[in-house]
Design an enzyme around this catalytic site. Sequence first.
Site, PDB file in Angstrom:
ATOM      1  N   HIS A 184       0.837  -1.208   0.000  1.00 21.56           N
ATOM      2  CA  HIS A 184       0.000   0.000   0.000  1.00 21.56           C
ATOM      3  C   HIS A 184       0.869   1.254   0.000  1.00 21.56           C
ATOM      4  CE1 HIS A 184      -4.072  -1.767   0.792  1.00 21.56           C
ATOM      5  NE2 HIS A 184      -3.268  -2.807   0.955  1.00 21.56           N
ATOM      6  N   ASP A 223      -6.316   5.847   0.625  1.00 22.11           N
ATOM      7  CA  ASP A 223      -6.401   4.412   0.370  1.00 22.11           C
ATOM      8  C   ASP A 223      -7.853   3.938   0.468  1.00 22.11           C
ATOM      9  OD1 ASP A 223      -5.915   1.552   0.604  1.00 22.11           O
ATOM     10  OD2 ASP A 223      -3.901   2.058   1.310  1.00 22.11           O
TER      11      ASP A 223
HETATM   12 BR1  BUP Z   1       9.558  -8.573  -1.245  1.00 22.59          BR
HETATM   13  C1  BUP Z   1      10.070  -6.983  -2.076  1.00 22.59           C
HETATM   14  N1  BUP Z   1      11.794  -5.565  -2.822  1.00 22.59           N
HETATM   15  O1  BUP Z   1      12.339  -7.526  -1.900  1.00 22.59           O
HETATM   16  P1  BUP Z   1       3.256  -6.070  -4.174  1.00 22.59           P
HETATM   17  C2  BUP Z   1       9.162  -6.072  -2.491  1.00 22.59           C
HETATM   18  N2  BUP Z   1       9.568  -4.909  -3.067  1.00 22.59           N
HETATM   19  O2  BUP Z   1      11.307  -3.604  -3.783  1.00 22.59           O
HETATM   20  P2  BUP Z   1       2.929  -7.389  -1.586  1.00 22.59           P
HETATM   21  C3  BUP Z   1      10.892  -4.646  -3.250  1.00 22.59           C
HETATM   22  O3  BUP Z   1       7.460  -3.938  -2.631  1.00 22.59           O
HETATM   23  P3  BUP Z   1       0.239  -6.599  -1.378  1.00 22.59           P
HETATM   24  C4  BUP Z   1      11.451  -6.735  -2.245  1.00 22.59           C
HETATM   25  O4  BUP Z   1       8.807  -3.717  -5.883  1.00 22.59           O
HETATM   26  C5  BUP Z   1       6.627  -3.756  -4.809  1.00 22.59           C
HETATM   27  O5  BUP Z   1       6.630  -2.417  -5.189  1.00 22.59           O
HETATM   28  C6  BUP Z   1       8.042  -4.293  -4.869  1.00 22.59           C
HETATM   29  O6  BUP Z   1       4.140  -4.927  -3.516  1.00 22.59           O
HETATM   30  C7  BUP Z   1       8.569  -3.915  -3.513  1.00 22.59           C
HETATM   31  O7  BUP Z   1       3.182  -7.240  -3.151  1.00 22.59           O
HETATM   32  C8  BUP Z   1       6.251  -3.863  -3.346  1.00 22.59           C
HETATM   33  O8  BUP Z   1       3.923  -6.607  -5.361  1.00 22.59           O
HETATM   34  C9  BUP Z   1       5.432  -5.107  -3.046  1.00 22.59           C
HETATM   35  O9  BUP Z   1       1.926  -5.465  -4.422  1.00 22.59           O
HETATM   36  O10 BUP Z   1       1.809  -6.426  -1.202  1.00 22.59           O
HETATM   37  O11 BUP Z   1       4.111  -6.985  -0.833  1.00 22.59           O
HETATM   38  O12 BUP Z   1       2.478  -8.790  -1.395  1.00 22.59           O
HETATM   39  O13 BUP Z   1      -0.101  -8.009  -1.033  1.00 22.59           O
HETATM   40  O14 BUP Z   1      -0.347  -5.620  -0.428  1.00 22.59           O
HETATM   41  O15 BUP Z   1      -0.032  -6.272  -2.805  1.00 22.59           O
END
Ligand code: BUP
Length: 460
Positions: free
Chosen positions: A18, A122
């Site tokens: 988020h 949000d």
């Molecule tokens: Br793990 C990881 N590095 O090692 P998502 C995540 N990220 O930069 P999530 C990193 O966190 P939800 C790491 O680039 C993305 O922007 C990644 O968001 C960054 O998945 C973010 O992909 C992760 O939406 O959150 O963490 O499961 O379930 O809330 O969507």
Amino acid sequence: QKRAVAHVALFPSAGIGHLVPFLRLAAMLASPNCQCRVTLIAVQPPVSGAESNELSAFFASHPQINRLDFHLPIPSSSSEFADAEKPDPFFARFLAISSSVHLLHPLLASLSTPPLSAIFADFAVAADINRLADELSIPLYIVSTTSARFFSLMACLPDLILESKSSEDSSIQLPGLASVPISSLPPPFFTPDHIFTAHIRLNAQFLSKAKGILLNSFDWFESETIAAVNTGRVLAHLPPFLPIGPYEPCKAAVKAGSYLQWLDGQPNESVVYVSFGSRTALSKEQISELGNGLERSGCRFLWVIKTTKVDKDEREDLQDLLRSSFLERTKKKGLVCKGWVEQEQVFAHPAIGGFVSHCGWNSVTEAARFGVPILAWPLNGDQKLNAEVTEKAGLGVWMRHWGWLGENLVKGEEIGDQIVQLMQDKTLRIKAKKVKEEARKAYEVGGSSKKVLLEIIENL
Ligand code: BUP
């Protein structure tokens, strides 16, 4: 004539998934293109170490953005939940933030130079923030942190009766939208009083009060869903979808991690990147099968491993998770990292040729921006519908029969075969490049997303 500067307050809820889109949005709004004054509300303390790190790095590199720390009151009792089991810490935080929204009133009312023009909040706080926006007499825009596809399902949730999962093969029909397979619905949706379901249902009832719903998506990527909503075919009261993505990465160049140096030594598009987001706790058995699959595939790999939902709880060493013989055998082909890599920089690296992903929406939109093909293995929540979008757009493939990640133990042999397919599929690679090209057209000057964003600012 020069227009007055708009001042926007951005209000993210809990979790890195988020926070990241809000940071990017903040940077875009404050950029010379948009020229807004931006206040970012930073809920304190964050749940994960990743959120704390991202916030510190962001404010250090964006001094023009006003930081408004919002300290949540300490809960009077730790037993505020009826469940004997402790709820997911991120869901628990969603509730804590929602119930504290009223405390923001004096903080936002006192913002000046210039006074606040709008709140971008949000979806997870929609019910409570709309009252505050009314009191402050400023427009409210809801920020979606998921696909248009899943958001429209959430918007319909208050009108849906989902009683049993008995007919796994059937689907539900939503007005104006492609039907949704029952098996793609998040399992908690069948339990109306589940914290996840109840929270979405409540917030969905307040969407009509917003002026629009900001999507980290783009017209071309989700055209059918966006058109259905914006022509009133889904719900008459739903405000318009405003696709303004995929958002621009906003990180200042960080110190190169050792994994980036390792990538420098690999041939172009030869490495499969494996990461299931920030909140995934894979079982030891599945970690072992995945390792087996990567080794069998013979492909080069960069694998980020996590075993706990909240990063601060992570205790295990790589050596405990993977046999040292595995690490030894694969050391020429692969790199395993514990915890966190700078994903934006990983995608930007020319060595990356594929992505095994849980399909968190940020990860999908980042892969779209860089044209990296995805092998989708959704874990929970919105991710099966995100996987559907990914596949439909030509950005990836989805092994539906693997189910939710963690639901079935998928064997290394099958994983290995699919990774080979992913890395060798030339047609998929071309289609993924097309997605990248369409994404670029959307966010560049004159593109669909850029136009929508500038119109929003113009109207503030
Ligand atoms: Br793990 C990881 N590095 O090692 P998502 C995540 N990220 O930069 P999530 C990193 O966190 P939800 C790491 O680039 C993305 O922007 C990644 O968001 C960054 O998945 C973010 O992909 C992760 O939406 O959150 O963490 O499961 O379930 O809330 O969507």
